[in-house]
Structures are given as structure tokens and as C-alpha cells.
Design a protein around this motif. Sequence first.
Motif, PDB file in Angstrom:
ATOM      1  N   SER A  68       0.736  -1.259  -0.104  1.00  0.00           N
ATOM      2  CA  SER A  68      -0.047   0.043   0.011  1.00  0.00           C
ATOM      3  C   SER A  68       0.826   1.185   0.016  1.00  0.00           C
ATOM      4  O   SER A  68       0.388   2.288  -0.127  1.00  0.00           O
ATOM      5  N   PHE A  69       2.090   1.186   0.336  1.00  0.00           N
ATOM      6  CA  PHE A  69       2.982   2.241   0.267  1.00  0.00           C
ATOM      7  C   PHE A  69       3.091   2.850  -1.089  1.00  0.00           C
ATOM      8  O   PHE A  69       3.222   4.209  -1.332  1.00  0.00           O
ATOM      9  N   LEU A  70       2.963   1.913  -2.095  1.00  0.00           N
ATOM     10  CA  LEU A  70       2.872   2.641  -3.480  1.00  0.00           C
ATOM     11  C   LEU A  70       1.481   3.065  -4.032  1.00  0.00           C
ATOM     12  O   LEU A  70       1.316   3.806  -5.135  1.00  0.00           O
ATOM     13  N   THR A  71       0.353   2.774  -3.310  1.00  0.00           N
ATOM     14  CA  THR A  71      -0.972   3.095  -3.643  1.00  0.00           C
ATOM     15  C   THR A  71      -1.521   4.106  -3.041  1.00  0.00           C
ATOM     16  O   THR A  71      -2.903   4.733  -3.246  1.00  0.00           O
ATOM     17  N   THR A  72      -0.945   4.474  -1.977  1.00  0.00           N
ATOM     18  CA  THR A  72      -1.752   5.374  -1.032  1.00  0.00           C
ATOM     19  C   THR A  72      -1.243   6.837  -1.138  1.00  0.00           C
ATOM     20  O   THR A  72      -0.043   7.033  -1.551  1.00  0.00           O
ATOM     21  N   ALA A  73      -2.063   7.912  -1.162  1.00  0.00           N
ATOM     22  CA  ALA A  73      -1.666   9.164  -1.682  1.00  0.00           C
ATOM     23  C   ALA A  73      -1.473  10.157  -0.426  1.00  0.00           C
ATOM     24  O   ALA A  73      -0.667  10.959  -0.405  1.00  0.00           O
ATOM     25  N   GLU A  74      -2.089   9.596   0.820  1.00  0.00           N
ATOM     26  CA  GLU A  74      -1.880  10.440   1.948  1.00  0.00           C
ATOM     27  C   GLU A  74      -0.566  10.303   2.405  1.00  0.00           C
ATOM     28  O   GLU A  74       0.380   9.498   2.137  1.00  0.00           O
ATOM     29  N   TRP A  75      -0.004  11.548   3.442  1.00  0.00           N
ATOM     30  CA  TRP A  75       0.961  11.288   3.796  1.00  0.00           C
ATOM     31  C   TRP A  75       0.877  11.858   5.526  1.00  0.00           C
ATOM     32  O   TRP A  75       1.155  12.787   5.897  1.00  0.00           O
ATOM     33  N   GLN A  76       0.541  10.699   6.227  1.00  0.00           N
ATOM     34  CA  GLN A  76       0.511  10.775   7.822  1.00  0.00           C
ATOM     35  C   GLN A  76       1.052   9.556   8.387  1.00  0.00           C
ATOM     36  O   GLN A  76       0.482   8.549   8.811  1.00  0.00           O
ATOM     37  N   PRO A  77       2.489   9.604   8.323  1.00  0.00           N
ATOM     38  CA  PRO A  77       3.201   8.687   8.959  1.00  0.00           C
ATOM     39  C   PRO A  77       2.938   8.330  10.159  1.00  0.00           C
ATOM     40  O   PRO A  77       3.201   7.078  10.684  1.00  0.00           O
ATOM     41  N   ASP A  78       2.801   9.349  11.138  1.00  0.00           N
ATOM     42  CA  ASP A  78       2.649   9.191  12.694  1.00  0.00           C
ATOM     43  C   ASP A  78       1.386   8.273  12.753  1.00  0.00           C
ATOM     44  O   ASP A  78       1.107   7.438  13.789  1.00  0.00           O
ATOM     45  N   VAL A  79       0.247   8.162  11.806  1.00  0.00           N
ATOM     46  CA  VAL A  79      -0.879   7.480  12.159  1.00  0.00           C
ATOM     47  C   VAL A  79      -0.731   6.126  11.397  1.00  0.00           C
ATOM     48  O   VAL A  79      -1.841   5.421  11.079  1.00  0.00           O
ATOM     49  N   HIS A  80       0.388   5.867  10.670  1.00  0.00           N
ATOM     50  CA  HIS A  80       0.657   4.720   9.722  1.00  0.00           C
ATOM     51  C   HIS A  80      -0.230   4.945   8.435  1.00  0.00           C
ATOM     52  O   HIS A  80      -0.956   3.823   8.093  1.00  0.00           O
ATOM     53  N   PHE A  82       0.143   6.476   5.122  1.00  0.00           N
ATOM     54  CA  PHE A  82       1.170   7.095   4.181  1.00  0.00           C
ATOM     55  C   PHE A  82       1.464   6.353   2.980  1.00  0.00           C
ATOM     56  O   PHE A  82       1.404   5.117   2.987  1.00  0.00           O
ATOM     57  N   GLY A  83       1.977   7.205   2.042  1.00  0.00           N
ATOM     58  CA  GLY A  83       2.222   6.370   0.704  1.00  0.00           C
ATOM     59  C   GLY A  83       3.017   7.510  -0.346  1.00  0.00           C
ATOM     60  O   GLY A  83       2.752   8.652   0.146  1.00  0.00           O
ATOM     61  N   ILE A  84       3.436   6.996  -1.527  1.00  0.00           N
ATOM     62  CA  ILE A  84       3.686   7.809  -2.507  1.00  0.00           C
ATOM     63  C   ILE A  84       3.210   7.894  -3.750  1.00  0.00           C
ATOM     64  O   ILE A  84       3.821   8.414  -4.876  1.00  0.00           O
ATOM     65  N   ALA A  85       2.094   7.516  -3.770  1.00  0.00           N
ATOM     66  CA  ALA A  85       1.208   7.609  -5.041  1.00  0.00           C
ATOM     67  C   ALA A  85       1.102   9.018  -5.468  1.00  0.00           C
ATOM     68  O   ALA A  85       1.298   9.373  -6.845  1.00  0.00           O
ATOM     69  N   ALA A  86       0.699  10.076  -4.627  1.00  0.00           N
ATOM     70  CA  ALA A  86       0.814  11.338  -5.030  1.00  0.00           C
ATOM     71  C   ALA A  86       1.988  12.031  -5.364  1.00  0.00           C
ATOM     72  O   ALA A  86       1.995  12.625  -6.642  1.00  0.00           O
ATOM     73  N   VAL A  87       3.062  11.954  -4.502  1.00  0.00           N
ATOM     74  CA  VAL A  87       4.294  12.441  -4.898  1.00  0.00           C
ATOM     75  C   VAL A  87       5.030  11.788  -6.073  1.00  0.00           C
ATOM     76  O   VAL A  87       5.601  12.505  -6.602  1.00  0.00           O
ATOM     77  N   LEU A  88       4.842  10.445  -6.034  1.00  0.00           N
ATOM     78  CA  LEU A  88       5.408   9.748  -7.311  1.00  0.00           C
ATOM     79  C   LEU A  88       4.697  10.286  -8.560  1.00  0.00           C
ATOM     80  O   LEU A  88       5.415  10.363  -9.559  1.00  0.00           O
ATOM     81  N   VAL A 285       0.330  19.234  -2.333  1.00  0.00           N
ATOM     82  CA  VAL A 285      -0.689  18.620  -2.211  1.00  0.00           C
ATOM     83  C   VAL A 285      -0.648  17.031  -1.937  1.00  0.00           C
ATOM     84  O   VAL A 285       0.428  16.637  -2.553  1.00  0.00           O
ATOM     85  N   PHE A 286      -1.351  16.480  -1.165  1.00  0.00           N
ATOM     86  CA  PHE A 286      -1.239  14.751  -1.099  1.00  0.00           C
ATOM     87  C   PHE A 286      -2.447  14.301  -1.637  1.00  0.00           C
ATOM     88  O   PHE A 286      -3.116  13.376  -0.909  1.00  0.00           O
ATOM     89  N   THR A 287      -2.737  14.475  -2.852  1.00  0.00           N
ATOM     90  CA  THR A 287      -3.694  13.936  -3.589  1.00  0.00           C
ATOM     91  C   THR A 287      -2.969  13.709  -5.074  1.00  0.00           C
ATOM     92  O   THR A 287      -2.396  14.600  -5.542  1.00  0.00           O
ATOM     93  N   ILE A 288      -3.675  12.610  -5.771  1.00  0.00           N
ATOM     94  CA  ILE A 288      -3.070  12.431  -7.141  1.00  0.00           C
ATOM     95  C   ILE A 288      -3.574  13.718  -8.072  1.00  0.00           C
ATOM     96  O   ILE A 288      -4.940  13.726  -8.279  1.00  0.00           O
ATOM     97  N   GLN A 289      -2.883  14.521  -8.504  1.00  0.00           N
ATOM     98  CA  GLN A 289      -3.116  15.560  -9.274  1.00  0.00           C
ATOM     99  C   GLN A 289      -2.771  15.616 -10.629  1.00  0.00           C
ATOM    100  O   GLN A 289      -1.671  15.491 -11.036  1.00  0.00           O
ATOM    101  N   PRO A 290      -3.485  14.954 -11.508  1.00  0.00           N
ATOM    102  CA  PRO A 290      -3.131  14.826 -12.956  1.00  0.00           C
ATOM    103  C   PRO A 290      -3.149  15.817 -14.042  1.00  0.00           C
ATOM    104  O   PRO A 290      -2.946  15.902 -15.057  1.00  0.00           O
TER     105      PRO A 290
END
Length: 352
Positions: A68-80, A82-88, A285-290
Motif C-alpha cells: 500500500s506504500f505505492l498506492t496510498t496518496a496520504e502522508w500521515q506517517p505518525d498514524v500509519h 502514508f504512501g507515495i502515490a501522489a508524490v510519485l 498537495v497529497f492527492t493525485i493531481q493529474p
Amino acid sequence: MASAQEDSDRPEPERPVPRRAYAARGLGDRVFRYQLTAAGVVVLAIMAGVGLFLLLRAGQALKATGFSFLTTAEWQPDVHRFGIAAVLTGTLLIAAVAVTLSVPLAVGTALFISDVAPRKLRRTLVTMVDLMAAVPSVVYGLWGLFFLQQHVIGLWGLFFLQQHVIGLSRWLSSWLGWIPLFTVDGAQPGEPLASDSVYTASTFVAGIVVALMVAPIQCSVMREVFSQAPAGEREGAYALGATRWGMIRSVVLPYGKAGIIGGTMLGLGRALGETIAVYLIISPVFTIQPHILQTGSNSVSSLIALHYGDASTFGMSALMAAGLALFLLTLAVNFTASSVVARSRSGAQSEA
């Protein structure tokens, strides 16, 4: 008849086997060879060490999230969560915009310097391009933030179109908004008093700045390859009646294909990892922005720069995981470029 039979029975003479020439290597040659081998091994060891360091530091975060690290767009690591879908996605879009704009500029400039510009002007242009490559990225970032962004949004009469088209971003949104890539949510292209804030801090603006940063590097690589096109093939093209453009199209461009690919991939590698210039321009922004023209974007390197100072232990592991993904992506781009360049024609010698 008997003599013919004897000739047929006679064994065929053995063909001489050419002897391989071995040049005696002196002490200097052997030392030089060992130095090159050692340098290559050190480079590979450093690269492997960087990858291993990132993998070890990212292990905690990767174990907690998994695929899910590759498919999650949020970035809130303290609550587990988070992912790099949006930033990637943002990283790839910024790099794509940069390469799309920089490659034609780099190819045209390299061809002009190597085949069109007078000899006296050539040296000056080479120096100027090399100096542009040495400008720090923070300078490009500040220039894009305080100058380019305003002119990209509000440059009157761009391309001599109608007066209601007040900028490149608005023009693209107005006429190409039916393409999802150029759609801008909340834009009002036909309203002259509409706010331009929906176009600021976008992927497009960041891509323009990064394109200007990577174009000098691409141009330098392409120029060196273009200038080595065989003189015999150039003269042969002219002798057959080719114009200058015909010679460039039939000789220089096919010969320099590897330089174009190599320069493009080298610029793409830098565009993927550019940090400061992108960090100064985009609005994270931490949403997938196309939509490349719309406010809001992100990149892996900017994410690390933004959260590195206040990250917790687990948050630091998450940032290392993001860095590992960027590291692997850059390696894949470079290895792909190397394989393509190795199969190209560039480096062949003229038979003329």
C-alpha cells in the motif's frame, strides 16, 4: 584421368590461422588500467551502499505499510497512513513536462552551435551554455517563483491570439481543456475578471523551470556527439546536392541519435530528483493531481525537504522509503538509457 583422380585424393592444404597481435603493456598502462578498474568498483560500491542504507532505514516503514506504500496518496506517517502515490505522480508529471520542453530546445541549440553558428560565435555560445548548467538550482527556483510564474499566468497577447487569452496557462486551459491533462477545476477562461490563482504553483510552472535547468546539460551532451559526425559523410551529402538541413537530417541526426537519447535521459534523471527549485514553486498537495495547469503538485524530493526537519523516528523511516523509491526509479531510467545508447549507431566511423 589418373592425374585428376590423384588431385582429388590429395588432402586440402590447411588454411593459415592469423596470429593475434598482443601489445606489450608497460607499467604505466597496467597502472592506468588498475586505476580505472578500481574507480569503477568504487562507484558501484558507493551506489550499492546508498541503496543498502536506504533499504535498511526504510525497513520499518515498509514493514508497516507493505504494498500500500505505492498506492496510498496520504502522508500521515505518525498514524500509519502514508504512501507515495501522489508524490510519485507529481514527480513523473514535472519531469515529463520538463523533458517535453527541454529536448526540442536542447536539440535545436546543439545543432545551431555545431553546424550553423559561425566559428567565432561558436565558442561564446558553448561558454554561455556551460555557464547556464553551472547556475545553482535555488537561483532558478527564485526566478521561477518571483518572475516566471507571473508572466506565464498573465502575459498579454501571447502568440498574438485574442485579447481575452491573457497567458499561456489560461490559453492552454481555454483551448485544450477538453483534454484531462489540461483541465483546471474552477477555471473561468471566458471571464476576463476571473482570478488567476488557480494557475499558480502548478506542475506546469515547475516543469518550465526544471526544463531550463536541464536543457544546458542535454545540449552539452548532444553538441559533443553532433560535432563528431564524420566529415566524409557530411561532404558526401553536400556532394550529392543536399542542403544544410538535408545534411543534418540525413547525417548528423542519425549519427547523433545516441547523444539525443543519452542527453534526454540524463536530463530526465536530474528532473526526477530536482528539489530546491520545485520546492520553492509548487504548492504541496497529497492527492493525485493529474492536471498540470492547476494549482497544487508535489514531488518525492520536495516531500523529503519539507518534512525532514520535523519528522519522528517512524516518519524518518517513511521518508527514507520515499527516497529509496526515487533512487530505484532513477537507476531504472539510467540503465534504460545505457542499453538504448549501446544499441545505437553513434560512434560509427565514416567509410568515405
